[in-house]
Scaffold this active site. Structure first.
Site, PDB file in Angstrom:
ATOM      1  N   GLN A   1       7.447  -8.832  -8.366  1.00 24.47           N
ATOM      2  CA  GLN A   1       6.363  -8.046  -7.762  1.00 24.47           C
ATOM      3  C   GLN A   1       6.322  -8.305  -6.252  1.00 24.47           C
ATOM      4  O   GLN A   1       5.591  -7.645  -5.525  1.00 24.47           O
ATOM      5  CB  GLN A   1       5.014  -8.446  -8.348  1.00 24.47           C
ATOM      6  CG  GLN A   1       4.877  -8.246  -9.831  1.00 24.47           C
ATOM      7  CD  GLN A   1       3.578  -8.845 -10.343  1.00 24.47           C
ATOM      8  OE1 GLN A   1       2.504  -8.238 -10.236  1.00 24.47           O
ATOM      9  NE2 GLN A   1       3.671 -10.047 -10.875  1.00 24.47           N
TER      10      GLN A   1
ATOM     11  N   VAL B   1       7.545  -8.681  -2.290  1.00 24.53           N
ATOM     12  CA  VAL B   1       8.257  -7.769  -1.371  1.00 24.53           C
ATOM     13  C   VAL B   1       8.939  -8.571  -0.258  1.00 24.53           C
ATOM     14  O   VAL B   1       9.299  -8.033   0.778  1.00 24.53           O
ATOM     15  CB  VAL B   1       7.262  -6.734  -0.774  1.00 24.53           C
ATOM     16  CG1 VAL B   1       6.682  -5.855  -1.868  1.00 24.53           C
ATOM     17  CG2 VAL B   1       6.131  -7.410   0.009  1.00 24.53           C
ATOM     18  N   ASP B   2       9.127  -9.886  -0.509  1.00 26.51           N
ATOM     19  CA  ASP B   2       9.552 -10.792   0.565  1.00 26.51           C
ATOM     20  C   ASP B   2      11.051 -11.088   0.594  1.00 26.51           C
ATOM     21  O   ASP B   2      11.520 -11.872   1.423  1.00 26.51           O
ATOM     22  CB  ASP B   2       8.768 -12.122   0.444  1.00 26.51           C
ATOM     23  CG  ASP B   2       8.943 -12.786  -0.934  1.00 26.51           C
ATOM     24  OD1 ASP B   2       8.047 -13.566  -1.329  1.00 26.51           O
ATOM     25  OD2 ASP B   2       9.957 -12.516  -1.623  1.00 26.51           O
TER      26      ASP B   2
ATOM     27  N   HIS C   1       7.736  -3.687  -6.646  1.00 24.65           N
ATOM     28  CA  HIS C   1       6.796  -3.187  -5.633  1.00 24.65           C
ATOM     29  C   HIS C   1       7.483  -2.952  -4.304  1.00 24.65           C
ATOM     30  O   HIS C   1       6.845  -2.978  -3.258  1.00 24.65           O
ATOM     31  CB  HIS C   1       5.631  -4.190  -5.454  1.00 24.65           C
ATOM     32  CG  HIS C   1       4.723  -4.249  -6.650  1.00 24.65           C
ATOM     33  ND1 HIS C   1       3.908  -5.329  -6.909  1.00 24.65           N
ATOM     34  CD2 HIS C   1       4.536  -3.385  -7.673  1.00 24.65           C
ATOM     35  CE1 HIS C   1       3.236  -5.114  -8.044  1.00 24.65           C
ATOM     36  NE2 HIS C   1       3.604  -3.943  -8.521  1.00 24.65           N
TER      37      HIS C   1
ATOM     38  N   CYS D   1       8.892   8.682  12.414  1.00 19.53           N
ATOM     39  CA  CYS D   1      10.293   8.951  12.055  1.00 19.53           C
ATOM     40  C   CYS D   1      11.021   9.578  13.252  1.00 19.53           C
ATOM     41  O   CYS D   1      10.541  10.545  13.846  1.00 19.53           O
ATOM     42  CB  CYS D   1      10.314   9.905  10.862  1.00 19.53           C
ATOM     43  SG  CYS D   1      11.947  10.494  10.417  1.00 19.53           S
TER      44      CYS D   1
ATOM     45  N   GLY E   1       4.225 -17.523 -11.621  1.00 16.46           N
ATOM     46  CA  GLY E   1       3.447 -17.365 -10.401  1.00 16.46           C
ATOM     47  C   GLY E   1       2.780 -16.025 -10.243  1.00 16.46           C
ATOM     48  O   GLY E   1       2.780 -15.451  -9.157  1.00 16.46           O
ATOM     49  N   THR E   2       2.207 -15.514 -11.344  1.00 15.50           N
ATOM     50  CA  THR E   2       1.484 -14.250 -11.214  1.00 15.50           C
ATOM     51  C   THR E   2       0.159 -14.317 -11.954  1.00 15.50           C
ATOM     52  O   THR E   2       0.064 -14.902 -13.024  1.00 15.50           O
ATOM     53  CB  THR E   2       2.312 -13.052 -11.726  1.00 15.50           C
ATOM     54  OG1 THR E   2       1.563 -11.837 -11.542  1.00 15.50           O
ATOM     55  CG2 THR E   2       2.692 -13.194 -13.203  1.00 15.50           C
TER      56      THR E   2
ATOM     57  N   GLU F   1      -1.997 -22.959 -12.558  1.00 20.51           N
ATOM     58  CA  GLU F   1      -3.259 -22.956 -13.324  1.00 20.51           C
ATOM     59  C   GLU F   1      -3.178 -21.894 -14.415  1.00 20.51           C
ATOM     60  O   GLU F   1      -2.344 -20.993 -14.358  1.00 20.51           O
ATOM     61  CB  GLU F   1      -4.448 -22.669 -12.389  1.00 20.51           C
ATOM     62  CG  GLU F   1      -4.302 -21.387 -11.594  1.00 20.51           C
ATOM     63  CD  GLU F   1      -5.264 -21.326 -10.398  1.00 20.51           C
ATOM     64  OE1 GLU F   1      -5.433 -22.331  -9.687  1.00 20.51           O
ATOM     65  OE2 GLU F   1      -5.830 -20.233 -10.214  1.00 20.51           O
TER      66      GLU F   1
END
Ligand code: BV8
Ligand code: ZN
Length: 245
Positions: free
Chosen positions: A101, A103-104, A119, A148, A188-189, A216
């Site tokens: 998920q 975008v990095d 994503h 553009c 991690g989500t 957690e």
């Protein structure tokens, strides 16, 4: 090794098709803030004002400044041991691929080859009219939302904003992986954003074992998770990967 580690390693060792679904938590140890939680990006930038396509069309310059700040935060961040562990598991033939998920671009930077960017990716700009795309060069983002060069229409970071559809190819490939896998690592989500949060459900209803890695418990843990391994991804994933050697 505690019981959950042993159970998770066992399930991964016996898997014939394991896949990973990752969220912002896997990049937290790279210094990229997560979306929710106390230092979450959404504390400072409420998603309704900054992360929806309506907000971008309504106030492009304001939302563009959010992207500039987010890009500066991400600039110089490197993949962490959690990203490298997933790449190693893929290289060992123990992981079919990663649905992210995020975008990095961290999974690709760590060497993962089969990455589905559910994503999109913040390293590209795309024209909202003619689809012309260009790298998002964070060194000269300027203060104004980009136009553009070909048709002068507003461009946007090539990410899926709230209210935008998931790119069709990413959606169909991710759904196919969720249907085919027999183990899904959910890492991690907070599993609150749809349709990404639907993927573990799809996997489970096709008989997969769900292993959750998180610092957690989440809303998801009690209803969906078969094996919960509590801890930071940067510590848990290397231990799971080495148990597969
Ligand atoms: C769509 C890209 C059709 C940009 C993102 C009402 C009910 C249900 C759904 C909806 C609804 N109203 C609207 C919707 C649909 C909406 C949605 O789901 N909204 C939610 C908020 C309810 N979804 C959409 O709009 C999607 N499109 O549905 O299309 C459509 C079309 C038109 C109109 C309507 C629908 C598009 C969603 C994509 C949005 N774009 N990102 C950007 O990056 O800014 S989503 C954004 O949140 C990120 O991509 C992120 O991935 C995602 C989810 O967050 P997480 O990754 O889970 O991160 P989070 O911070 O929440 O949690 C971190 C976790 O890590 C925590 O559990 C923490 O404990 C853990 N952690 C922390 N540190 C560590 C760790 N774990 C391990 N190790 C650590 N070290
Ligand atoms: Zn254009």
């Amino acid at each position: 090794m505690n019981a959950n580690y042993a159970a998770a390693s066992e399930a991964l060792r016996n898997a014939t098709c394991a896949v990973a679904l990752t969220g912002a938590g896997i990049s937290a140890e790279s210094g990229i803030p997560t979306f929710r939680g106390d230092s979450g990006i959404w504390e400072k930038y409420p998603p309704d004002d900054y992360a929806t396509i309506e907000a971008y069309l309504r106030e492009p310059e304001k939302v563009w400044r959010f992207w500039c700040e987010l890009s500066r935060l991400v600039r110089g961040c490197l993949p962490n041991a959690g990203h490298f562990a997933l790449a190693a598991m893929e290289a060992q033939g123990k992981l079919r691929g990663v649905i992210t998920q995020n975008v990095d671009n961290m999974h690709q930077a760590a060497g993962s080859r089969h990455v589905i960017e559910f994503h999109g990716n913040a390293h590209r700009l795309v024209c909202m009219e003619c689809q012309e795309s260009q790298p998002l060069d964070i060194s000269n983002m300027g203060d104004n939302a980009p136009r553009c060069a070909r048709c002068a229409t507003l461009m946007k970071p090539d990410v899926v904003m709230f209210g935008e559809d998931i790119p069709a190819k990413a959606l169909s490939r991710a759904r196919a992986m969720a249907e085919q896998c027999d183990v899904m690592l959910v890492i991690g989500t907070s599993a609150r954003v749809y349709p990404a949060a639907q993927l573990p459900q799809t996997a489970k209803s096709n008989g997969a074992t769900l292993i959750e890695v998180n610092t957690e418990v989440t809303d998801f843990t009690s209803v969906m998770t078969d094996i919960f391994v509590k801890g930071p991804a940067g510590e848990v994933l290397p231990r799971l990967a080495s148990a597969l050697q």
